[in-house]
Design a protein around this motif. Structure first.
Motif, PDB file in Angstrom:
ATOM      1  N   ALA A  44       0.838  -1.192   0.000  1.00 42.17           N
ATOM      2  CA  ALA A  44       0.000   0.000   0.000  1.00 42.17           C
ATOM      3  C   ALA A  44       0.876   1.246   0.000  1.00 42.17           C
ATOM      4  CB  ALA A  44      -0.905  -0.012   1.229  1.00 42.17           C
ATOM      5  N   ALA A  45       0.393   2.286  -0.658  1.00 39.93           N
ATOM      6  CA  ALA A  45       1.064   3.589  -0.643  1.00 39.93           C
ATOM      7  C   ALA A  45       0.551   4.347   0.576  1.00 39.93           C
ATOM      8  CB  ALA A  45       0.762   4.351  -1.916  1.00 39.93           C
ATOM      9  N   CYS A  46       1.461   4.836   1.417  1.00 35.83           N
ATOM     10  CA  CYS A  46       1.061   5.467   2.676  1.00 35.83           C
ATOM     11  C   CYS A  46       1.495   6.932   2.727  1.00 35.83           C
ATOM     12  CB  CYS A  46       1.672   4.717   3.853  1.00 35.83           C
ATOM     13  SG  CYS A  46       1.120   3.005   3.971  1.00 35.83           S
ATOM     14  N   ARG A  47       0.582   7.773   3.215  1.00 39.17           N
ATOM     15  CA  ARG A  47       0.873   9.197   3.443  1.00 39.17           C
ATOM     16  C   ARG A  47       0.894   9.432   4.942  1.00 39.17           C
ATOM     17  NH1 ARG A  47      -3.965  11.746   0.414  1.00 39.17           N
ATOM     18  NH2 ARG A  47      -4.790  10.364   1.976  1.00 39.17           N
ATOM     19  N   ASN A  61      -4.237   0.669  -0.795  1.00 37.46           N
ATOM     20  CA  ASN A  61      -3.701  -0.512  -1.461  1.00 37.46           C
ATOM     21  C   ASN A  61      -4.289  -0.629  -2.871  1.00 37.46           C
ATOM     22  OD1 ASN A  61      -2.630  -2.955  -2.168  1.00 37.46           O
ATOM     23  ND2 ASN A  61      -3.847  -4.164  -0.756  1.00 37.46           N
ATOM     24  N   PRO A  62      -3.512  -0.333  -3.915  1.00 39.18           N
ATOM     25  CA  PRO A  62      -4.025  -0.435  -5.282  1.00 39.18           C
ATOM     26  C   PRO A  62      -3.871  -1.830  -5.886  1.00 39.18           C
ATOM     27  CG  PRO A  62      -1.851   0.510  -5.328  1.00 39.18           C
ATOM     28  CD  PRO A  62      -2.195   0.278  -3.869  1.00 39.18           C
ATOM     29  N   ASP A  67      -2.651  -6.235   2.021  1.00 40.10           N
ATOM     30  CA  ASP A  67      -1.424  -5.782   2.678  1.00 40.10           C
ATOM     31  C   ASP A  67      -1.743  -5.519   4.145  1.00 40.10           C
ATOM     32  OD1 ASP A  67       0.989  -4.674   3.402  1.00 40.10           O
ATOM     33  OD2 ASP A  67       0.827  -2.915   2.120  1.00 40.10           O
ATOM     34  N   ARG A  68      -0.974  -6.126   5.039  1.00 42.89           N
ATOM     35  CA  ARG A  68      -1.153  -5.891   6.475  1.00 42.89           C
ATOM     36  C   ARG A  68      -0.151  -4.821   6.887  1.00 42.89           C
ATOM     37  NH1 ARG A  68      -3.616  -9.972   9.569  1.00 42.89           N
ATOM     38  NH2 ARG A  68      -2.097  -9.602  11.196  1.00 42.89           N
ATOM     39  N   GLU A  89      -5.486  -4.799   8.108  1.00 44.39           N
ATOM     40  CA  GLU A  89      -5.568  -5.310   6.736  1.00 44.39           C
ATOM     41  C   GLU A  89      -6.083  -4.236   5.790  1.00 44.39           C
ATOM     42  OE1 GLU A  89      -7.771  -8.921   6.519  1.00 44.39           O
ATOM     43  OE2 GLU A  89      -6.301 -10.036   7.688  1.00 44.39           O
ATOM     44  N   ALA A  90      -5.291  -3.946   4.783  1.00 44.14           N
ATOM     45  CA  ALA A  90      -5.701  -3.051   3.698  1.00 44.14           C
ATOM     46  C   ALA A  90      -6.014  -3.949   2.505  1.00 44.14           C
ATOM     47  CB  ALA A  90      -4.598  -2.062   3.362  1.00 44.14           C
TER      48      ALA A  90
END
Length: 117
Positions: A44-47, A61-62, A67-68, A89-90
């Motif tokens: 996942a891409a996180c900001r 998560n694209p 993704d955990r 979980e994402a």
């Protein structure tokens, strides 16, 4: 025969232009198709946003695999307790929000990723 400085510099520039290879002529590293296919995109891409002593993270998560994600907050003061969140979980195409905080200043923040299962 005497060349002027201007004529000499124009001649030199023209020769350099002719002798310089074009961009397409420069060799590029090629990756075989079978190696590209083996790369499984994940994560996942996180900001991350830190406001005073509070931390907020949005992870999107694209990818088609879950993704955990876990948030890790390191506090600046030696007596302030660092924290690690439980994994969240994402799922595919999902955005999750994680929060954390310190009593005083935040020194460092990061997100860890794990595959489900």
């Amino acid at each position: 025969m005497r060349l002027s400085l201007r004529t000499a510099s124009v001649s030199l520039a023209a020769v350099a232009l002719v002798l310089t290879p074009g961009y397409e002529a420069v060799p590029h590293a090629r990756v075989p198709a079978d190696e590209r296919a083996g790369a499984d995109p994940f994560g996942a891409a996180c900001r991350i946003r830190v406001t005073d002593s509070r931390v907020t993270v949005y992870c999107h998560n694209p990818y088609p695999e879950t993704d955990r994600v876990s948030l890790h907050v390191e506090c600046a003061r030696w007596w302030d307790i660092d924290t690690d969140s439980a994994p969240v979980e994402a799922a595919p195409a999902q955005t999750v929000r994680l929060t954390g905080r310190c009593w005083k200043e935040v020194a460092d923040v990061w997100v860890s990723h794990r595959r489900e299962g």
